[in-house]
Design an enzyme around this catalytic site. Structure first.
Site, short mmCIF file in Angstrom:
data_model
loop_
_atom_site.label_atom_id
_atom_site.label_comp_id
_atom_site.label_asym_id
_atom_site.label_seq_id
_atom_site.Cartn_x
_atom_site.Cartn_y
_atom_site.Cartn_z
N HIS A 94 0.85 -1.19 0.00
CA HIS A 94 0.00 0.00 0.00
C HIS A 94 0.89 1.24 0.00
CE1 HIS A 94 -2.85 3.06 1.25
NE2 HIS A 94 -3.81 2.24 0.86
N GLU A 164 -3.97 1.69 -7.31
CA GLU A 164 -4.36 2.83 -6.49
C GLU A 164 -3.46 4.01 -6.80
OE1 GLU A 164 -6.62 1.66 -2.67
OE2 GLU A 164 -4.51 1.75 -2.23
P1 PGA Z 1 -9.68 5.96 0.21
O1 PGA Z 1 -8.49 4.95 0.52
O2 PGA Z 1 -10.82 5.15 -0.35
O3 PGA Z 1 -10.02 6.58 1.52
O4 PGA Z 1 -9.15 6.96 -0.79
C1 PGA Z 1 -8.21 3.88 -0.33
C2 PGA Z 1 -6.95 3.15 0.10
O5 PGA Z 1 -5.97 3.82 0.44
O6 PGA Z 1 -6.90 1.91 0.11
#
Ligand code: PGA
Length: 249
Positions: A94, A164
């Site tokens: 992440h 992401e």
């Molecule tokens: P968010 O976070 O939906 O609050 O933008 C997503 C993540 O970091 O997994």
């Protein structure tokens, strides 16, 4: 062959504050009417995992794994302890862990360890910034190649990729990505997987979208963007929003 599942992964990050709230939030999630095609993974803070119980529908995940072996590693959590607490999935790589120091090499070691221990891995990749020249795709390729070094083809049934874009994550994010761009990046991810592991694995590996997923935009990522699922931060802490997302996708 059945249709591929749609993954809904809740990343609670360092929320909530108390065990009581965590149990309450989890109870609300268990009351949500998920569709048969949906596969749900809830990733609470590690200290709360053992107080929650996975169900046939909802699996529990860790938000990271540490490389510490059993023994003298004060302050660390060993991966067997996460498994014993009830986690069967692990988010790895992440951006918030990468920012805290996880290099591609560390991410790779964590992926290999988690797979060896029997976890399903949700591997996060994504660029810090989007540039018009497409340099960001190099970052994604680098992260994928680095994280998956040494992974065997037979282990891919336990790998999910979450795209992401870092600029779209969290409450300081300006906006989410668009379904069109997600689809283009997901194809790029599949191309990279195909080059290293073959087209069959590239097609079968789920690619999820994460970054400011909300009740409003969730359906568009799955329908227009063809996402195999969503990694949801803030909206997963609001049972009504999570319920709405589950009904919409
Ligand atoms: P968010 O976070 O939906 O609050 O933008 C997503 C993540 O970091 O997994």
């Amino acid at each position: 062959m059945g249709r591929k599942p749609i993954y809904l992964v809740a990343n609670w990050k360092t929320n909530p504050k108390t065990l009581k709230e965590a149990v309450g939030l989890y109870r609300s999630v268990t009351r949500i009417k998920f569709k048969s095609r949906q596969a749900v993974v809830v990733c609470p803070p590690a200290v709360f995992i053992s107080s929650l119980k996975s169900t046939t529908k909802i699996k529990l995940g860790a938000q990271d794994v540490q490389l510490a072996a059993l023994g003298a590693y004060t302050g660390s959590i060993n991966i067997f302890q996460l498994a014993s607490a009830g986690a069967s999935f692990a988010i790895i790589g992440h951006s918030e862990r990468r920012r805290a120091g996880d290099t591609d090499d560390v991410v790779n070691q964590k992926v290999l360890l988690a797979l060896k221990t029997g976890f399903s891995v949700i591997l996060c990749v994504g660029e810090q910034e989007r540039d018009e020249a497409g340099e960001y795709l190099k970052t994604i390729k680098h992260q994928l190649d680095g994280a998956l070094r040494g992974v065997k083809r037979s282990q891919f049934s336990k790998i999910l990729i979450a795209y992401e874009p870092v600029w779209a994550i969290g409450d300081r994010a300006l906006k989410s990505d668009t379904p069109e761009n997600f689809q283009a990046v997901a194809l790029f991810i599949k191309k990279i997987l195909s080059l290293s592991f073959g087209p069959k694995i590239a097609l079968a590996t789920p690619v999820l979208y994460g970054g400011s997923v909300s009740a409003k935009n969730a359906a568009s990522f799955v329908e227009e963007g063809q996402a195999d699922g969503l990694l949801i931060g803030r909206a997963s802490l609001k049972p009504d929003d999570f319920q709405f997302i589950a009904s919409a996708v």
